[in-house]
Design a protein around this motif. Structure first.
Motif, PDB file in Angstrom:
ATOM      1  N   GLU A 145       0.828  -1.204   0.000  1.00 43.23           N
ATOM      2  CA  GLU A 145       0.000   0.000   0.000  1.00 43.23           C
ATOM      3  C   GLU A 145       0.865   1.258   0.000  1.00 43.23           C
ATOM      4  O   GLU A 145       0.351   2.362   0.084  1.00 43.23           O
ATOM      5  CB  GLU A 145      -0.898  -0.023   1.251  1.00 43.23           C
ATOM      6  CG  GLU A 145      -2.061   0.945   1.242  1.00 43.23           C
ATOM      7  CD  GLU A 145      -2.902   0.869   2.507  1.00 43.23           C
ATOM      8  OE1 GLU A 145      -3.808   1.713   2.659  1.00 43.23           O
ATOM      9  OE2 GLU A 145      -2.668  -0.022   3.351  1.00 43.23           O
ATOM     10  N   GLN A 150       2.783  -0.447  -6.613  1.00 41.48           N
ATOM     11  CA  GLN A 150       2.252   0.484  -7.613  1.00 41.48           C
ATOM     12  C   GLN A 150       3.347   0.892  -8.608  1.00 41.48           C
ATOM     13  O   GLN A 150       3.105   0.982  -9.815  1.00 41.48           O
ATOM     14  CB  GLN A 150       1.677   1.723  -6.907  1.00 41.48           C
ATOM     15  CG  GLN A 150       0.398   1.481  -6.134  1.00 41.48           C
ATOM     16  CD  GLN A 150       0.599   0.768  -4.814  1.00 41.48           C
ATOM     17  OE1 GLN A 150       1.723   0.648  -4.310  1.00 41.48           O
ATOM     18  NE2 GLN A 150      -0.489   0.289  -4.226  1.00 41.48           N
ATOM     19  N   GLY A 162      -6.671   1.821  -7.558  1.00 42.79           N
ATOM     20  CA  GLY A 162      -6.160   2.489  -6.369  1.00 42.79           C
ATOM     21  C   GLY A 162      -5.255   3.657  -6.667  1.00 42.79           C
ATOM     22  O   GLY A 162      -5.008   4.025  -7.821  1.00 42.79           O
ATOM     23  N   CYS A 163      -4.747   4.236  -5.595  1.00 43.04           N
ATOM     24  CA  CYS A 163      -3.911   5.432  -5.694  1.00 43.04           C
ATOM     25  C   CYS A 163      -2.587   5.132  -6.378  1.00 43.04           C
ATOM     26  O   CYS A 163      -2.114   3.991  -6.378  1.00 43.04           O
ATOM     27  CB  CYS A 163      -3.656   6.000  -4.302  1.00 43.04           C
ATOM     28  SG  CYS A 163      -5.103   6.807  -3.568  1.00 43.04           S
ATOM     29  N   SER A 168       0.174   6.819  -2.619  1.00 44.68           N
ATOM     30  CA  SER A 168       0.326   5.607  -1.823  1.00 44.68           C
ATOM     31  C   SER A 168       1.472   5.752  -0.841  1.00 44.68           C
ATOM     32  O   SER A 168       1.351   5.404   0.349  1.00 44.68           O
ATOM     33  CB  SER A 168       0.569   4.396  -2.740  1.00 44.68           C
ATOM     34  OG  SER A 168      -0.534   4.178  -3.599  1.00 44.68           O
ATOM     35  N   GLY A 349      -8.789   6.622  -7.497  1.00 42.71           N
ATOM     36  CA  GLY A 349      -9.462   5.333  -7.319  1.00 42.71           C
ATOM     37  C   GLY A 349     -10.305   5.286  -6.063  1.00 42.71           C
ATOM     38  O   GLY A 349     -11.524   5.419  -6.113  1.00 42.71           O
ATOM     39  N   SER A 351     -10.099   5.686  -1.433  1.00 41.66           N
ATOM     40  CA  SER A 351      -9.419   5.861  -0.151  1.00 41.66           C
ATOM     41  C   SER A 351     -10.488   5.961   0.925  1.00 41.66           C
ATOM     42  O   SER A 351     -11.659   6.252   0.643  1.00 41.66           O
ATOM     43  CB  SER A 351      -8.556   7.133  -0.111  1.00 41.66           C
ATOM     44  OG  SER A 351      -7.408   7.013  -0.911  1.00 41.66           O
ATOM     45  N   THR A 370      -5.187   4.401   1.673  1.00 44.76           N
ATOM     46  CA  THR A 370      -5.339   4.346   0.221  1.00 44.76           C
ATOM     47  C   THR A 370      -5.858   3.003  -0.278  1.00 44.76           C
ATOM     48  O   THR A 370      -6.338   2.912  -1.404  1.00 44.76           O
ATOM     49  CB  THR A 370      -4.017   4.667  -0.475  1.00 44.76           C
ATOM     50  OG1 THR A 370      -3.003   3.773  -0.010  1.00 44.76           O
ATOM     51  CG2 THR A 370      -3.586   6.101  -0.188  1.00 44.76           C
ATOM     52  N   MET A 371      -5.743   1.943   0.524  1.00 47.22           N
ATOM     53  CA  MET A 371      -6.401   0.678   0.190  1.00 47.22           C
ATOM     54  C   MET A 371      -7.116   0.191   1.449  1.00 47.22           C
ATOM     55  O   MET A 371      -6.618  -0.625   2.203  1.00 47.22           O
ATOM     56  CB  MET A 371      -5.396  -0.371  -0.296  1.00 47.22           C
ATOM     57  CG  MET A 371      -6.041  -1.694  -0.742  1.00 47.22           C
ATOM     58  SD  MET A 371      -7.442  -1.519  -1.894  1.00 47.22           S
ATOM     59  CE  MET A 371      -6.594  -0.916  -3.364  1.00 47.22           C
TER      60      MET A 371
END
Length: 404
Positions: A145, A150, A162-163, A168, A349, A351, A370-371
């Motif tokens: 995360e 990412q 997601g971010c 992240s 995305g 959060s 963020t996740m």
């Protein structure tokens, strides 16, 4: 018939939140639209080895004797990545050969074998997982995360839910989250950041107690204070210190430093903690917010706070209320603050923005996840369901957002 789009669902990982990620993945895999998507579950062991073909996460829950964990079962096959081939670079091989080869080629499970790095006979042992249309990294905490995965997916050109890398990384570190929020004019809890490695001139952590007392006094923080690792989640390593006591502060620092050398000491806020789910599946659009919710402790004690056990291990310890029992103008203020915070860190995305609501209605931001968890008792899906977006459709829109 339109071919299904292959979605790699990453879960497990090297962080303390490993079992929570496993349960989150179970929820996603049960709810994903299998008419449109072909999920490819890829588990990551605590040691960082990527696997396919292991135990089916859909059978996991938090009610068993042991917390779920990604392990190297007899049916599991290691996953290797050819970074140069991008979305076509996901491979698996035989249980025995690839486990040995990963150890021989690299200490990391992420190996690029373009060119002559891997002999032809070993290359032939690999089986392509097919073209990957997108990834859903259902990973919590460090090594998942925090921008690391990412960044890997960015290098491979694989769209992911997601971010991005910056948000992240920044939101994984509570210290830098606060810096960004303060720069945007968003209130945060008063606090200081200390380096557990250098306190008391590098002596034992116990010797740092007097120094900590001095730092807290200098910052004007009022007790109780919360001592927490800057880069951890799910309440790991968080200790409440009720009053000025050098020994208690030193012990709290020791507990937090087991998870991160950078440690925050924050003034306890006499407020309600209200969580707001933010949803922004299509980059460039304005973020949407759900009705804010609250975790209500059903078995509170005088010194209770929402720790790991009350979050995940004891279903009778708490329940979720969405919307939280607050005036509508306060709920709308939380939603506006959450959207501003999400934009301030360049969110994308989804959060979950955790806020403090003070008795006078002022809203502070505590942290940004963020996740956020997708477990059966997690706030994020419950908040959106209460706002009119069912869980399965939520997942579909998140995936469609990165495929568009």
């Amino acid at each position: 018939m339109t071919a299904k789009q292959r979605i790699v669902v990453l879960y497990g990982g090297r962080a303390d939140e490993h079992p929570i990620s496993c349960i989150s993945a179970a929820g996603v895999l049960k709810a994903i639209d299998r008419e449109r998507f072909e999920p490819i579950p890829v588990g990551i062991t605590r040691e960082g080895l990527w696997l396919v073909g292991g135990e089916d996460p859909r059978g996991w829950d938090l009610g068993g004797e042991h917390l779920p964990e990604v392990t190297v079962s007899a049916e599991a096959r290691p996953v290797l990545l050819d970074i140069a081939r991008g979305a076509d670079g996901f491979y698996a091989g035989s249980h025995a050969e690839l486990l040995a080869r990963v150890s021989a080629v690299s200490d990391s499970p992420v190996v690029s074998f373009a060119g002559a790095e891997v002999p032809d006979d070993q290359r032939q042992a690999l089986t392509s997982l097919g073209h990957i249309d997108a990834a859903f990294p259902v990973l919590h905490g460090p090594f998942g995360e925090d921008g690391t995965v990412q960044g890997l997916l960015e290098m491979m050109g694989v769209p992911y839910v997601g971010c991005g890398v910056f948000a992240s990384a920044a939101c994984m570190d509570k210290h830098f989250t606060k810096i960004l929020l303060q720069a945007a004019g968003i209130p945060v809890a008063p606090g200081i950041t200390v380096d557990a490695r250098t306190l008391a001139g590098g002596e034992s952590i116990e010797a740092s107690g007097d120094e900590l007392v001095g730092l807290v006094r200098e910052a004007g923080l009022r007790y109780p204070v919360f001592v927490k690792p800057s880069r951890a989640g799910s309440s790991f390593g968080v200790v409440k210190v009720e009053s000025e006591n050098a020994k208690d502060l030193a012990q709290a620092l020791f507990e937090a430093s087991r998870h991160d050398w950078r440690v925050l000491i924050e003034e306890g806020i006499a407020a309600r903690e209200i969580e707001c789910a933010v949803f922004d599946p299509v980059e460039g659009q304005e973020p949407q917010t759900a009705w804010p919710g609250e975790i209500v402790l059903d078995k509170p004690a005088d010194d209770a706070f929402y720790d790991f056990d009350s979050k995940y291990m004891d279903s009778a310890a708490s329940h979720v209320e969405v919307p939280a029992k607050l005036p509508e103008e306060t709920l709308q203020a939380v939603r506006q603050t959450a959207a501003r915070a999400f934009q301030a860190v360049d969110g994308r995305g989804l959060s979950r923005v955790d806020c403090f609501v003070l008795p006078d209605g002022q809203v502070m931001v505590n942290e940004i996840n963020t996740m956020p968890g997708f477990t059966p008792i997690s706030m994020y899906p419950k908040a959106w369901e209460a706002t009119g977006l069912p869980y399965s459709r939520l997942i579909t829109q998140l995936i469609d957002g990165v495929l568009s």
